[in-house]
Design a protein around this motif. Structure first.
Motif, short mmCIF file in Angstrom:
data_model
loop_
_atom_site.label_atom_id
_atom_site.label_comp_id
_atom_site.label_asym_id
_atom_site.label_seq_id
_atom_site.Cartn_x
_atom_site.Cartn_y
_atom_site.Cartn_z
N MET A 12 -50.22 9.59 43.22
CA MET A 12 -50.43 11.01 42.97
C MET A 12 -51.71 11.49 43.62
O MET A 12 -51.78 12.61 44.15
N LEU A 13 -52.76 10.66 43.61
CA LEU A 13 -54.00 11.03 44.27
C LEU A 13 -53.78 11.21 45.77
O LEU A 13 -54.23 12.21 46.36
N GLU A 14 -53.08 10.28 46.38
CA GLU A 14 -52.79 10.38 47.82
C GLU A 14 -51.98 11.64 48.11
O GLU A 14 -52.24 12.35 49.08
N LEU A 15 -50.99 11.91 47.26
CA LEU A 15 -50.17 13.10 47.46
C LEU A 15 -51.01 14.37 47.31
O LEU A 15 -50.93 15.29 48.13
N ALA A 16 -51.83 14.42 46.25
CA ALA A 16 -52.63 15.61 46.00
C ALA A 16 -53.59 15.91 47.14
O ALA A 16 -53.76 17.07 47.54
N VAL A 17 -54.21 14.88 47.70
CA VAL A 17 -55.12 15.08 48.83
C VAL A 17 -54.34 15.56 50.06
O VAL A 17 -54.76 16.48 50.76
N SER A 18 -53.18 14.96 50.31
CA SER A 18 -52.39 15.37 51.48
C SER A 18 -51.89 16.80 51.35
O SER A 18 -51.74 17.51 52.34
N LEU A 19 -51.68 17.27 50.11
CA LEU A 19 -51.19 18.62 49.90
C LEU A 19 -52.24 19.68 50.22
O LEU A 19 -51.91 20.86 50.34
N LEU A 20 -53.51 19.27 50.35
CA LEU A 20 -54.53 20.22 50.76
C LEU A 20 -54.28 20.76 52.16
O LEU A 20 -54.82 21.79 52.54
N GLU A 21 -53.45 20.06 52.93
CA GLU A 21 -53.17 20.48 54.29
C GLU A 21 -51.88 21.29 54.41
O GLU A 21 -51.59 21.82 55.47
N THR A 22 -51.10 21.40 53.34
CA THR A 22 -49.84 22.12 53.44
C THR A 22 -50.07 23.62 53.44
O THR A 22 -51.06 24.12 52.90
N ARG A 23 -49.16 24.35 54.05
CA ARG A 23 -49.22 25.81 54.06
C ARG A 23 -48.05 26.41 53.29
O ARG A 23 -47.88 27.62 53.29
N ASP A 24 -47.26 25.59 52.67
CA ASP A 24 -46.06 26.03 51.98
C ASP A 24 -46.20 25.76 50.49
O ASP A 24 -46.09 24.62 50.05
N PRO A 25 -46.45 26.80 49.65
CA PRO A 25 -46.63 26.56 48.22
C PRO A 25 -45.39 25.99 47.56
O PRO A 25 -45.49 25.21 46.61
N ASP A 26 -44.19 26.35 48.03
CA ASP A 26 -42.97 25.80 47.44
C ASP A 26 -42.87 24.29 47.71
O ASP A 26 -42.47 23.52 46.83
N HIS A 27 -43.24 23.88 48.91
CA HIS A 27 -43.24 22.45 49.23
C HIS A 27 -44.23 21.72 48.35
O HIS A 27 -43.96 20.61 47.87
#
Length: 287
Positions: A12-27
């Motif tokens: 979950m930590l790895e996922l949460a950090v990687s999500l800082l780079e996403t531009r899609d809130p639904d994703h």
């Protein structure tokens, strides 16, 4: 052998950090929901963003194995989910934000309740886990995880409590992206909606602390950061505490999120800053 709960937290930590780079809130929310279902053995996850009201507020749900958001198949089920029994009465009247199961809050009444009966019919699930975001904000936000079979055990509750700060940071990123999309901006970077970038020196971050922050943003644990910078884990933790204080962050993910909002992670390229041989910090790497 490593603890499975620690492995789940690391995922979950790895996922949460990687999500800082996403531009899609639904994703972002879908990825979080899928990881919660995987770690907790859930069948359905419902995101809760608004007040507990039977006739108002969207219901967003994800079913395990379904790529897109799953439709809740009944108006009656939607009404009961919005009402939030039994979590609305518990979380809505106090400051307790610890994860709780429906059975913990109601005992034997849960299985005979209208909500449990309808959810069994519509979703095929028997139990619910409330996982609110920490803090004192209103309305109470978070997730409801549904599963069939056995109820959520103590390990599930411990995992849910451990990932709460990560989910809070992900929620802040989701809000940032949603606000950016609602502003009507096209193209560019969601970070453009944030204040202008500052320099690390403006916040009093030293070159070594800046290096630690950049490696932190890559999702690296303290031990790996220490190897990269040729210092001890103890020294890394000292730098981390200083970074948290200067960025006004309670944990590593909040620090990365705050740094991203300030433009610290986009302004300069990541770099390692190894300690010269013979310095006190270099000597500490042997400690």
């Amino acid at each position: 052998m490593s603890d499975p709960a620690e492995n789940d937290y690391a995922r979950m930590l790895e996922l949460a950090v990687s999500l800082l780079e996403t531009r899609d809130p639904d994703h972002l929310w879908r990825a979080v929901a899928e990881e919660l279902m995987r770690a907790l053995g859930g069948e359905v996850v419902v995101a809760k963003d608004s007040e507990w009201a039977a006739d108002d507020g969207p219901v967003r749900a994800w079913r395990r194995g379904v790529g897109a958001a799953a439709d809740v198949p009944s108006r009656r089920a939607v009404r009961l989910i919005r009402e939030g029994y039994p979590f609305a009465g518990h979380y809505g009247t106090g400051q307790d934000r610890a994860p709780r199961t429906a059975a913990q809050l109601t005992g034997a009444r849960w299985r005979n309740s209208e909500t449990a009966s309808v959810l069994r019919q519509c979703l095929g699930t028997d139990h619910m886990l409330g996982l609110p975001l920490p803090g004192r904000s209103r309305p109470v936000r978070g997730f409801l995880i549904h599963r069939a079979g056995r109820d959520f055990d103590e390990r599930a509750l411990q995992y849910a409590a451990a990932v709460q700060p990560l989910l809070r940071a992900a929620a802040a990123q989701h809000e940032l992206l949603t606000d950016y999309a609602a502003s009507g901006a096209e193209g560019g970077d969601p970070g453009a909606a944030c204040p202008p970038a500052v320099r690390t020196s403006d916040l009093g971050l030293t070159p070594r602390e800046t290096a630690v922050l950049r490696l932190l943003a890559e999702g690296l644990p303290a031990q790996t950061i220490g190897r990269r910078l040729h210092v001890s884990v103890r020294t890394v933790h000292k730098h981390l505490q200083s970074v948290y204080r200067k960025l006004d962050a309670p944990d590593r993910l909040s620090a990365v999120l705050n740094a991203q909002r300030l433009g610290l992670l986009d302004r300069e390229a990541p770099r390692d800053v190894p300690a010269p041989a013979g310095t006190s910090e270099g000597a500490a790497s042997n400690g």
